[in-house]
Design a protein around this motif. Sequence first.
Motif, PDB file in Angstrom:
ATOM      1  N   ARG A 190       0.774  -1.119  -0.069  1.00 54.99           N
ATOM      2  CA  ARG A 190       0.147  -0.033  -0.161  1.00 54.99           C
ATOM      3  C   ARG A 190       0.762   1.226   0.071  1.00 54.99           C
ATOM      4  O   ARG A 190       1.103   1.811   1.174  1.00 54.99           O
ATOM      5  N   PRO A 191       1.343   1.668  -1.357  1.00 54.49           N
ATOM      6  CA  PRO A 191       2.506   2.646  -1.292  1.00 54.49           C
ATOM      7  C   PRO A 191       1.678   4.100  -0.909  1.00 54.49           C
ATOM      8  O   PRO A 191       2.374   5.176  -0.702  1.00 54.49           O
ATOM      9  N   ASP A 192       0.424   4.287  -0.729  1.00 55.78           N
ATOM     10  CA  ASP A 192      -0.247   5.679  -0.634  1.00 55.78           C
ATOM     11  C   ASP A 192      -0.527   5.793   0.973  1.00 55.78           C
ATOM     12  O   ASP A 192      -1.389   6.385   1.349  1.00 55.78           O
ATOM     13  N   TYR A 193       0.362   4.935   1.731  1.00 59.98           N
ATOM     14  CA  TYR A 193      -0.071   4.937   3.317  1.00 59.98           C
ATOM     15  C   TYR A 193       1.133   5.893   4.145  1.00 59.98           C
ATOM     16  O   TYR A 193       2.023   5.510   4.352  1.00 59.98           O
ATOM     17  N   PRO A 194       0.600   7.138   4.338  1.00 61.66           N
ATOM     18  CA  PRO A 194       1.344   8.187   4.827  1.00 61.66           C
ATOM     19  C   PRO A 194       2.145   7.658   6.218  1.00 61.66           C
ATOM     20  O   PRO A 194       3.275   7.805   6.431  1.00 61.66           O
ATOM     21  N   LYS A 195       1.356   6.940   6.769  1.00 61.36           N
ATOM     22  CA  LYS A 195       1.772   6.477   8.355  1.00 61.36           C
ATOM     23  C   LYS A 195       2.889   5.481   8.249  1.00 61.36           C
ATOM     24  O   LYS A 195       4.055   5.489   8.676  1.00 61.36           O
ATOM     25  N   GLY A 196       2.877   4.801   7.233  1.00 57.90           N
ATOM     26  CA  GLY A 196       3.872   3.690   6.853  1.00 57.90           C
ATOM     27  C   GLY A 196       5.425   4.666   6.471  1.00 57.90           C
ATOM     28  O   GLY A 196       6.185   4.119   6.675  1.00 57.90           O
ATOM     29  N   TRP A 197       4.957   5.583   5.607  1.00 55.25           N
ATOM     30  CA  TRP A 197       6.271   6.176   5.050  1.00 55.25           C
ATOM     31  C   TRP A 197       6.868   7.091   6.341  1.00 55.25           C
ATOM     32  O   TRP A 197       8.270   7.216   6.580  1.00 55.25           O
ATOM     33  N   TYR A 198       6.124   7.356   7.223  1.00 51.26           N
ATOM     34  CA  TYR A 198       6.740   8.264   8.426  1.00 51.26           C
ATOM     35  C   TYR A 198       7.444   7.290   9.361  1.00 51.26           C
ATOM     36  O   TYR A 198       8.586   7.389   9.680  1.00 51.26           O
ATOM     37  N   ASN A 199       6.701   6.042   9.436  1.00 55.10           N
ATOM     38  CA  ASN A 199       7.449   5.214  10.309  1.00 55.10           C
ATOM     39  C   ASN A 199       8.930   4.432   9.790  1.00 55.10           C
ATOM     40  O   ASN A 199       9.795   4.207  10.360  1.00 55.10           O
TER      41      ASN A 199
END
Length: 160
Positions: A31-40
């Motif tokens: 899920r590349p559109d998941y900002p929380k994933g990018w943040y973490n």
Amino acid sequence: MESRFNLGVCLFRLHRHGAAADAFREALRLRPDYPKGWYNLGVALFETGRHEEAAAAFREVVRRQPGHARARFNLGKVSLALGRGGQAVREFREAALQDPGHAASLYYLGILLLGEGNNEEASDAFRGAVRARAGYTRAHNGLGVALFRMSRVKEAEEEF
């Protein structure tokens, strides 16, 4: 995706930052559109010393959520780690504009401004940090230093 993300959180809390970054990358592959994933991912990469990669992850958060003050704050920390003081000032300033209650952004901004000799603006940043977090002793100390440097010794004494 959720299980990979949750695994990343668990691994991070176990101080296994490299493995956590791998789990967050896997979640983002799903899920590349998941900002929380990018943040973490950015936080985990920062902890492993992979600062350029961390910066890229935080920039992705800001691209997806321009008002994400914590991502801006972390871009400031990454910029500091990379020796880019001017960029760090801009990121901390932007984080503080986006969230005036983000005490750490204001504190770091104050420290960098003190280093530049900009005592007046540093004192403003430290005052903001103190307003945002009661009892923030490091911010009180920074404010005291800024005031002392401006020959406002009596006011400085109250901050120390």
